[in-house]
Design an enzyme around this catalytic site. Structure first.
Site, mmCIF file in Angstrom:
data_model
loop_
_atom_site.group_PDB
_atom_site.id
_atom_site.type_symbol
_atom_site.label_atom_id
_atom_site.label_comp_id
_atom_site.label_asym_id
_atom_site.label_seq_id
_atom_site.Cartn_x
_atom_site.Cartn_y
_atom_site.Cartn_z
ATOM 1 N N LYS A 64 114.672 -35.938 -54.779
ATOM 2 C CA LYS A 64 113.270 -36.255 -54.043
ATOM 3 C C LYS A 64 113.101 -37.425 -54.042
ATOM 4 O O LYS A 64 112.659 -38.235 -53.195
ATOM 5 C CB LYS A 64 112.402 -35.193 -54.442
ATOM 6 C CG LYS A 64 110.846 -35.384 -53.729
ATOM 7 C CD LYS A 64 109.867 -34.192 -54.332
ATOM 8 C CE LYS A 64 109.768 -34.315 -55.695
ATOM 9 N NZ LYS A 64 108.974 -35.465 -56.252
ATOM 10 N N THR A 65 112.700 -37.933 -55.220
ATOM 11 C CA THR A 65 112.074 -39.528 -55.663
ATOM 12 C C THR A 65 113.092 -40.419 -55.068
ATOM 13 O O THR A 65 112.834 -41.359 -54.611
ATOM 14 C CB THR A 65 111.876 -39.486 -57.250
ATOM 15 O OG1 THR A 65 111.095 -38.419 -57.713
ATOM 16 C CG2 THR A 65 111.290 -40.847 -57.442
ATOM 17 N N ASP A 75 103.868 -37.449 -51.558
ATOM 18 C CA ASP A 75 104.975 -36.634 -52.441
ATOM 19 C C ASP A 75 104.231 -35.387 -52.929
ATOM 20 O O ASP A 75 103.175 -35.297 -52.976
ATOM 21 C CB ASP A 75 105.261 -37.671 -53.722
ATOM 22 C CG ASP A 75 106.115 -37.153 -54.593
ATOM 23 O OD1 ASP A 75 106.937 -36.176 -54.158
ATOM 24 O OD2 ASP A 75 106.396 -37.897 -55.707
ATOM 25 N N GLU A 76 104.909 -34.575 -53.581
ATOM 26 C CA GLU A 76 104.388 -33.222 -54.034
ATOM 27 C C GLU A 76 103.545 -32.370 -53.255
ATOM 28 O O GLU A 76 102.358 -32.302 -53.512
ATOM 29 C CB GLU A 76 103.883 -33.516 -55.531
ATOM 30 C CG GLU A 76 104.839 -34.088 -56.576
ATOM 31 C CD GLU A 76 105.905 -33.023 -57.032
ATOM 32 O OE1 GLU A 76 105.866 -31.990 -56.397
ATOM 33 O OE2 GLU A 76 106.774 -33.512 -57.740
ATOM 34 N N GLN A 110 107.690 -24.453 -55.689
ATOM 35 C CA GLN A 110 107.142 -24.962 -56.702
ATOM 36 C C GLN A 110 105.699 -25.267 -56.640
ATOM 37 O O GLN A 110 105.173 -26.223 -57.454
ATOM 38 C CB GLN A 110 107.819 -26.214 -57.061
ATOM 39 C CG GLN A 110 109.425 -26.306 -57.370
ATOM 40 C CD GLN A 110 110.090 -27.330 -57.868
ATOM 41 O OE1 GLN A 110 109.657 -28.148 -58.935
ATOM 42 N NE2 GLN A 110 110.859 -27.877 -56.972
ATOM 43 N N ARG A 139 114.023 -26.158 -64.827
ATOM 44 C CA ARG A 139 114.110 -27.151 -65.891
ATOM 45 C C ARG A 139 115.306 -27.548 -66.510
ATOM 46 O O ARG A 139 115.579 -28.537 -67.145
ATOM 47 C CB ARG A 139 112.723 -27.148 -66.631
ATOM 48 C CG ARG A 139 111.421 -27.071 -66.408
ATOM 49 C CD ARG A 139 111.023 -28.077 -65.189
ATOM 50 N NE ARG A 139 111.197 -27.570 -64.002
ATOM 51 C CZ ARG A 139 111.507 -28.428 -62.797
ATOM 52 N NH1 ARG A 139 111.467 -29.674 -62.786
ATOM 53 N NH2 ARG A 139 111.784 -27.736 -61.705
#
Length: 693
Positions: A36-37, A213-214, A242, A621
C-alpha cells in the site's frame, strides 16, 4: 532517485494501474501486506513527474510516523526536497487551517492545543465550578461523552443530559482560555468551511489532488472534512477487513459512502501479499470470509506455503507464558532468530503480567508498548507548561500547573481568589493577576466590589503575595523572546536554571538523589531534542508556536526508541496495526478475550465482526511463523475460571493447523546422547600436521 519511466517492472499490474491513474475518484482496496505505502509513494512521485505542482497535492494519513515515512520515501524516489508538498495527518492539517483562520470563529491567534491531561483538568475545574459531586465525575466516561457529543456520534438524551451543563461549561472554558482539544482540530475546520465558503474555496483552489491513507479508519467527521475539500481528483486507500477502531469513531462504511458521494468511482484491488507465507494468508482468508459486510477479496502470496500454524492449549496463563518463552528460546537456536524478530500479541494489556514475569525470570529482554509517553512525565509537562504559558498567557490549565512550581509561596487560597476574580470578570487568570498588581492597594476592595464579591479585610492580597505574582508575570514576559527566531533550546535551558528547577527536583526527591538525577536527564534530553529540531535545515519555522504544535501532535507510536532493538515485542493487537514480524504469538485466543466479552455484550453481531477483523489483523502481522495459545483456565479476580477456545480458531482451515504439545522432560540417557551429538558437531576435525595452540 528511481527511474520512473520503467514503473511496469517495479510494480505488479494492479499496483501499476493504481499508480498511473491520476484523475477522477479512485478507491484502492489494499489488503494486508499488499504494498500500500509503495503504491501511494510511487503514485505521488508519478504525479510530480507528470507535471502536477507540489502545492496542488495533499496526502492525509493518521500518524506523524506514517506521514514522515511517506514524505521521506517520495523524496528518495524523486530526488527533490519537495518543500511545497503537503503530507500530513488529519489533525496536523486541521492545525494548519486553524492557525490561518481561527479568529473567524472567535478564538485569538496562537491558541493552545489541550492534550488529554489538560482536557481532564479543565473538565474537573468546570465540574467544581458547577458543584458536581466527586462521585459523579467519572473522567473516563465524561471524556468519552464530550468527544461523542462534539463529533456527532451521540446526541443529548434522558440518560446523559445531566452532563449537558458540564459540556457547555467545558466548551466555554476552552474559548476563554484560548484553547482547543483534539476533536476541535477536525470539527472547527469543518465549521470554518461551512460558515465561510471563501475559506473553503481557498483550500479547494490549492489542493486539486487529494489522497487519503488508511481510509477505513476515518471517522464521520474526518470523512466530512475530506468530502468538503475534495472536488474531482480524490484517491482513497484502505482495507475494510482491517477496520478495528470503531471505539474511537472509525467507520469502515465510509468506503460505501465514498462510492455513493463521488461519481464514476474506479475500484482497484491489491490482493498480492508480499509479507506472509501462503499458510498464514489462507488462515487469514478463512477467518475473515465469515464477516458478511465486507468487500470480497482473497489475499495470495508468492512466498511459498511455509510452516503450519501451531495452536497450543496450556493449562493456565503461567503455562502459556512458559510455552511462549520456551518457543522463543527454541526458535532462536533452530532458526537463528534475534529477539526483535518476535512479537507477542494480546487482546488486553491485563494479559501481560504472566508473560512479563516469565521473560524477566529467563532474562529475555522485551519492550512493552503502551508505557508512559515521554511528554507525559511530570518534569517534562512542567517545563512544557511554562512554554505554553509563554506562548499563550490565557492558558489557565497550564498556568495553574506552574504558578507554584517550583514553590514560590502562592498558596491555594490565593489561587482560589484569583479564580473567583477571573470568573466574575469573564477573563483569564493572567488578566486577573495583572488587574490586581496594577491597581493601588486602596483600590483593591473596589476591584472586588465591582466584581460583586465580598472580600474580608484579612483576605486581602498581601504585599508579598502581590510581589510574588509580579515576579511571576515578569518571568513569563521576559521569556517572550522564545516566540520568534532561533536559539529556542538555549533560552529554555536558561529558563530552567532561572526558575531553579533542578533545586526543586532535589527537594521533591530528598531520599533519592538517583530519581532527581533521572528527571534532570529527562529535561536535558528534551532540550537536546529541541535543539536538533530547530537546527534541522529543513525546518523553516523554528519558533515556539511551531514546536508546541509539533509535540502536541506527537502520539506514542511516533516516539522512536532505538533501545527497543534486540528485544521481544509485547503489545496489544490494536497497537500492532501496520507492523510485521517474522514470528508472531497470539496469546489468549479465548472466548471473552477475543472476541472480547464486553464488546460482544454491548455491540452484538457488529462487535463480533470487528473482533474478527482484529483477529485477522493479528494473523497478518506474521511473516514466517504463527503460534496461537488458548488457555484451559484463566485467573479472574480471586479464582481460576474455565476458558473456552475462541470461535475464531474453528474458522481457520484444519489442514493449516498443527496442535502443539507441551515439551516433555527427557530422560537421562536421551540427554546424554543429545550432549554427545552436540560435542561431535562442534569438535573441529583433526587435520594432519596441525596442532591447536
Amino acid at each position: 532517485m528511481t527511474d520512473l519511466s520503467d514503473l511496469k517492472n517495479e510494480l505488479n499490474p494492479e499496483q501499476y494501474e493504481a499508480v498511473m491513474t491520476i484523475n477522477g475518484a479512485i478507491l484502492i482496496i489494499a489488503g494486508a501486506g499488499s504494498g500500500k505505502t509503495r503504491v501511494i509513494t510511487f503514485r505521488i512521485a508519478h504525479m510530480l513527474d507528470a507535471g502536477v505542482p507540489q502545492s496542488a497535492i495533499l496526502a492525509l494519513t493518521f500518524t506523524n510516523k506514517a506521514a514522515r515515512e511517506m514524505e521521506e520515501r517520495i523524496k528518495e524516489l524523486t530526488g527533490k526536497k519537495l518543500q511545497n508538498l503537503t503530507v500530513s495527518t488529519f489533525h496536523a492539517f486541521g492545525v494548519k487551517i486553524l492557525r490561518q483562520d481561527i479568529t473567524q470563529l472567535g478564538w485569538r491567534e496562537n491558541f493552545s492545543i489541550y492534550d488529554e491531561t489538560d482536557r481532564n483538568a479543565l473538565i474537573k475545574e468546570t465540574g467544581r465550578e458547577l458543584h458536581y459531586s466527586p462521585e459523579s465525575m467519572d473522567m473516563y466516561k465524561i471524556g468519552i461523552l464530550i468527544s461523542d457529543i462534539k463529533t456527532g456520534r451521540k446526541t443529548w438524551n434522558a440518560e446523559n443530559s445531566m452532563y449537558k451543563q458540564l459540556y457547555e461549561g467545558y466548551q466555554e472554558g476552552l474559548k476563554l482560555y484560548n484553547a482547543v482539544d483534539f476533536d476541535d482540530l477536525i470539527t472547527l475546520p469543518i465549521k470554518l468551511f461551512k460558515e465561510h465558503p471563501e475559506i473553503l474555496k481557498k483550500y479547494r483552489d490549492r489542493y486539486k489532488y487529494i489522497m487519503v491513507d488508511e481510509f477505513q479508519d476515518t471517522s464521520h467527521q474526518q470523512y466530512e472534512f475530506m468530502r468538503l475539500l475534495a472536488e474531482d481528483n480524490i484517491a482513497v486507500v484502505g482495507d475494510d477487513d482491517q477496520s478495528i477502531y470503531s471505539w474511537r469513531g472509525a467507520d469502515y462504511e465510509n468506503i460505501i459512502n465514498f462510492e455513493k458521494d463521488f461519481k464514476n468511482v474506479k475500484e482497484i484491488r491489491l490482493e498480492q501479499n508480499y509479507r506472509s507465507t501462503g499458510t498464514i494468508l489462507a488462515a487469514a482468508n478463512g477467518v475473515i470470509k465469515n464477516n458478511t459486510n465486507r468487500k470480497d477479496k482473497e489475499l495470495w502470496s508468492g512466498n511459498g506455503e511455509g510452516k503450519p500454524i501451531e495452536i497450543y492449549m496450556p493449562e493456565n496463563e503461567a503455562a502459556e507464558a512458559d510455552f511462549i518463552v520456551e518457543s522463543i528460546q527454541s526458535i532462536c537456536v533452530t532458526d537463528r532468530r534475534k529477539y526483535d524478530d518476535f512479537c507477542v500479541l494480546m487482546r488486553a494489556n491485563t494479559q501481560s503480567r504472566a508473560i512479563e514475569e516469565a521473560f524477566l525470570e529467563e532474562n529475555i529482554p522485551y519492550t512493552m508498548s503502551g508505557g508512559t509517553s515521554f511528554f507525559q512525565r511530570k518534569e517534562i509537562k512542567d517545563i512544557i507548561s511554562y512554554l505554553r504559558v509563554i506562548a499563550n498567557h490565557d492558558d489557565d490549565v497550564n498556568l495553574l500547573r506552574i504558578i507554584n512550581t517550583p514553590r514560590r509561596g502562592i498558596g491555594r487560597t490565593t489561587i482560589e481568589k484569583l479564580n473567583i476574580l477571573a470568573r466574575a470578570n469573564s477573563c483569564s487568570l493572567w488578566d486577573a493577576m495583572q488587574s490586581l498588581i496594577e491597581i493601588p492597594d486602596e483600590q483593591e476592595d473596589e476591584l472586588f466590589t465591582l466584581s460583586n464579591l465580598v472580600v474580608k479585610e484579612q483576605d486581602d492580597f498581601s504585599d508579598s503575595t502581590k510581589d510574588t505574582l509580579r515576579e511571576f508575570i515578569t518571568l513569563i514576559e521576559n521569556n517572550k523572546s522564545m516566540l520568534s527566531g532561533r536559539g529556542l533550546a538555549k533560552k529554555v535551558r536558561t529558563m530552567v536554571e532561572e526558575i531553579r528547577y533542578p533545586d526543586y527536583l532535589i527537594s521533591e526527591n530528598p531520599k533519592s538523589e538517583k530519581a532527581a538525577r533521572f528527571k534532570l536527564l529527562n529535561i536535558d534530553s528534551l532540550i537536546n531534542s529541541m535543539e536538533t529540531w530547530e537546527t534541522n535545515p529543513d525546518n523553516s519555522d523554528p519558533g515556539l508556536f511551531a514546536y508546541l504544535n509539533r509535540i502536541t501532535l506527537l502520539s506514542r507510536d511516533d516516539m522512536d526508541d532505538e533501545n527497543d532493538k534486540g528485544k521481544v515485542n509485547l503489545m496489544t493487537i490494536h497497537a500492532s496495526k501496520g507492523l510485521e514480524f517474522p514470528v508472531v504469538f497470539i496469546a489468549g485466543a479465548e472466548e471473552g478475550l477475543i472476541p472480547h466479552g464486553r464488546a460482544v455484550d454491548e455491540g452484538g453481531d457488529a462487535a463480533v465482526e470487528e473482533e474478527r477483523r482484529l483477529f485477522y489483523v493479528a494473523i497478518t502481522r506474521a511473516r514466517d511463523k504463527l503460534l496461537i495459545s488458548s488457555c484451559r483456565t484463566r485467573r479472574h479476580l480471586q479464582s481460576n475460571v474455565e476458558s473456552e477456545p475462541s470461535r475464531f480458531l474453528d474458522e481457520i482451515p484444519k489442514n493449516l493447523v498443527e496442535y502443539h504439545e507441551p515439551s516433555k522432560e527427557v530422560d537421562a540417557s536421551t540427554a546424554v546422547d543429545f550432549l554427545s551429538n552436540m560435542r561431535k558437531k562442534f569438535t573441529p576435525p583433526i587435520v594432519p600436521g596441525f596442532s591447536p595452540r
